[in-house]
Design an enzyme around this catalytic site. Structure first.
Site, PDB file in Angstrom:
ATOM      1  N   TYR A  57       0.875  -1.738   0.059  1.00  0.00           N
ATOM      2  CA  TYR A  57       0.057   0.202   0.093  1.00  0.00           C
ATOM      3  C   TYR A  57       0.786   1.460  -0.255  1.00  0.00           C
ATOM      4  O   TYR A  57       1.789   1.265   0.706  1.00  0.00           O
ATOM      5  CB  TYR A  57      -1.065   0.575   1.082  1.00  0.00           C
ATOM      6  CG  TYR A  57      -2.631  -0.767   1.435  1.00  0.00           C
ATOM      7  CD1 TYR A  57      -2.516  -1.647  -0.314  1.00  0.00           C
ATOM      8  CD2 TYR A  57      -2.755  -1.330   2.647  1.00  0.00           C
ATOM      9  CE1 TYR A  57      -3.739  -2.424  -0.369  1.00  0.00           C
ATOM     10  CE2 TYR A  57      -4.175  -2.576   2.122  1.00  0.00           C
ATOM     11  CZ  TYR A  57      -4.261  -2.747   0.915  1.00  0.00           C
ATOM     12  OH  TYR A  57      -5.732  -3.480   0.717  1.00  0.00           O
ATOM     13  N   SER A 162      -6.829 -14.017   0.247  1.00  0.00           N
ATOM     14  CA  SER A 162      -7.280 -12.495  -0.044  1.00  0.00           C
ATOM     15  C   SER A 162      -8.033 -12.942  -1.403  1.00  0.00           C
ATOM     16  O   SER A 162      -6.908 -13.493  -2.409  1.00  0.00           O
ATOM     17  CB  SER A 162      -6.406 -11.044   0.172  1.00  0.00           C
ATOM     18  OG  SER A 162      -7.270 -10.411  -0.526  1.00  0.00           O
ATOM     19  N   SER A 214     -13.894  -2.493  -0.897  1.00  0.00           N
ATOM     20  CA  SER A 214     -14.324  -1.915  -1.727  1.00  0.00           C
ATOM     21  C   SER A 214     -15.853  -1.857  -1.238  1.00  0.00           C
ATOM     22  O   SER A 214     -16.763  -1.862  -2.573  1.00  0.00           O
ATOM     23  CB  SER A 214     -14.210  -1.821  -3.092  1.00  0.00           C
ATOM     24  OG  SER A 214     -13.233  -1.320  -3.873  1.00  0.00           O
ATOM     25  N   LEU A 216     -18.235   0.237  -1.025  1.00  0.00           N
ATOM     26  CA  LEU A 216     -18.917   1.145  -1.516  1.00  0.00           C
ATOM     27  C   LEU A 216     -18.359   1.135  -2.921  1.00  0.00           C
ATOM     28  O   LEU A 216     -18.744   2.165  -3.608  1.00  0.00           O
ATOM     29  CB  LEU A 216     -18.883   2.821  -0.444  1.00  0.00           C
ATOM     30  CG  LEU A 216     -19.196   2.741   1.074  1.00  0.00           C
ATOM     31  CD1 LEU A 216     -18.626   3.870   1.687  1.00  0.00           C
ATOM     32  CD2 LEU A 216     -20.557   2.064   0.846  1.00  0.00           C
ATOM     33  N   GLY A 217     -17.509  -0.060  -3.890  1.00  0.00           N
ATOM     34  CA  GLY A 217     -17.985   0.071  -4.837  1.00  0.00           C
ATOM     35  C   GLY A 217     -16.401   0.716  -4.769  1.00  0.00           C
ATOM     36  O   GLY A 217     -16.437   1.348  -6.453  1.00  0.00           O
ATOM     37  N   ARG A 220     -17.488   4.577  -7.029  1.00  0.00           N
ATOM     38  CA  ARG A 220     -17.692   3.802  -8.021  1.00  0.00           C
ATOM     39  C   ARG A 220     -19.692   4.260  -8.171  1.00  0.00           C
ATOM     40  O   ARG A 220     -20.375   4.497  -8.459  1.00  0.00           O
ATOM     41  CB  ARG A 220     -17.896   2.860  -9.157  1.00  0.00           C
ATOM     42  CG  ARG A 220     -16.100   3.216  -8.832  1.00  0.00           C
ATOM     43  CD  ARG A 220     -15.800   1.635 -10.468  1.00  0.00           C
ATOM     44  NE  ARG A 220     -16.264   0.813  -9.822  1.00  0.00           N
ATOM     45  CZ  ARG A 220     -15.248  -0.314  -8.585  1.00  0.00           C
ATOM     46  NH1 ARG A 220     -14.412   0.157  -8.526  1.00  0.00           N
ATOM     47  NH2 ARG A 220     -16.185  -1.906  -7.823  1.00  0.00           N
ATOM     48  N   LEU A 221     -20.220   3.672  -6.669  1.00  0.00           N
ATOM     49  CA  LEU A 221     -21.096   3.750  -6.434  1.00  0.00           C
ATOM     50  C   LEU A 221     -21.426   5.115  -6.143  1.00  0.00           C
ATOM     51  O   LEU A 221     -23.317   5.134  -6.892  1.00  0.00           O
ATOM     52  CB  LEU A 221     -21.720   3.081  -4.647  1.00  0.00           C
ATOM     53  CG  LEU A 221     -23.097   2.772  -4.476  1.00  0.00           C
ATOM     54  CD1 LEU A 221     -23.658   2.123  -5.482  1.00  0.00           C
ATOM     55  CD2 LEU A 221     -23.045   2.537  -3.016  1.00  0.00           C
TER      56      LEU A 221
END
Length: 303
Positions: A57, A162, A214, A216-217, A220-221
């Site tokens: 990250y 993951s 993600s 909440l997308g 993108r949402l």
């Protein structure tokens, strides 16, 4: 206020909502010690005690930034659970030896990555180590051996994966004498494939918790051009119905309703946003409301 959950009957207990530190290296406003500490304090006040990292990250910078904060606030270490991931090798100025992006699941790399993470995070252990991506060159027996050793040495309290499929989990688990306690996957109202491809079924069968990245997308949402305005409108109406702040809180509550008991990973560094999202657990989702969200998200009713 976020509740708590055991990832597995033999696994650690985490907060139901997780804070992802992946964005803190994005700009000076979020990468400073005081800013990171303020966000962590906000999370703790909201019952969010689990912090998600990965070695890559921020171009291999985020763990060290977080560790600098922990060095100034050692009182926080016993109040939080640390998750990190390894196995992806990025081309980066921090890793000049990497000629191409690749995966590395050798025992040597897994051990070295975790030990580097411990140095960067300024701690003697993490609470969960995840293999970041499935690797076509992964030797399950070799990987099982190093994961068991790292747990035995106390460098991580538990292990998981993951973005793994059920068959990939089954292969690795077949070589392990300790349980895989988590599978961190992409999951949101705008990415519902895990509901039907067997991923969440497998988590229920094994009694392991899916961690949702993600949730909440990835923003993108709520994108006016790429998002789903009808879905945002529905989530906003439901927020008013359930008395919580904002569509994002309802989108997380929709995930919390799933029987596999996913742990959404939120990435906001804005205190008000963190506090608002932490209220997702207050919603007791009506059955038909839940399916209405699914219908609008997919653009079709269930068969």
């Amino acid at each position: 206020m976020s509740s708590r959950i055991k990832l597995h009957r033999d696994g650690p207990e985490f907060s139901r909502l997780v804070w992802g530190a992946f964005r803190i290296a994005d700009n000076p406003e979020t990468s400073g010690v005081a800013s990171i500490a303020r966000t962590v304090d906000t999370c703790l006040d909201a019952g969010i005690t689990t912090i998600d990292h990965a070695d890559i990250y921020g171009g291999y910078r985020v763990e060290a930034l977080f560790g600098e904060m922990l060095a100034t606030r050692p009182d926080l270490r016993n109040r939080i659970e640390l998750v990190t991931k390894c196995g992806i090798a990025l081309t980066s100025a921090a890793r000049p030896e990497h000629r191409v992006k690749h995966y590395n699941s050798t025992a040597e790399h897994i051990r070295r990555s975790l030990e580097n993470s411990l140095i960067n995070l300024k701690t003697d252990h993490v609470d969960l180590l995840l293999l970041h991506r499935p690797d076509p060159l992964l030797d399950a027996g070799e990987v099982a051996g190093v994961l068991e050793a790292l747990v035995a040495e106390g460098k991580t309290r538990a292990v998981g994966v993951s973005n793994y499929t059920p068959s990939q989990i089954a292969l690795l688990q077949s070589k392990l004498n300790i349980p895989l306690v988590a599978n961190q996957i992409e999951l949101s109202v705008s990415h519902t494939q895990p509901l039907i491809d067997g991923t969440l079924d497998d988590c229920q069968r094994l009694g392991i918790a899916p961690m949702a990245w993600s949730p909440l997308g990835g923003g993108r949402l709520f994108d006016k051009e790429k998002g789903n305005p009808e879905l945002v409108e529905l989530l906003t109406r439901l927020a008013e119905k359930y008395g919580v702040p904002g569509a994002g809180t309802v989108a997380l509550a929709w995930l919390l309703r799933l029987p596999s008991k996913p742990l959404p990973i939120i990435g906001s560094t804005e205190p008000e946003r963190v506090r608002a999202l932490s209220r997702a657990g207050e919603i007791i989702f009506d059955l038909q409301d839940w399916f209405q969200v699914l219908e609008v998200a997919r653009g079709r009713p269930v068969a």
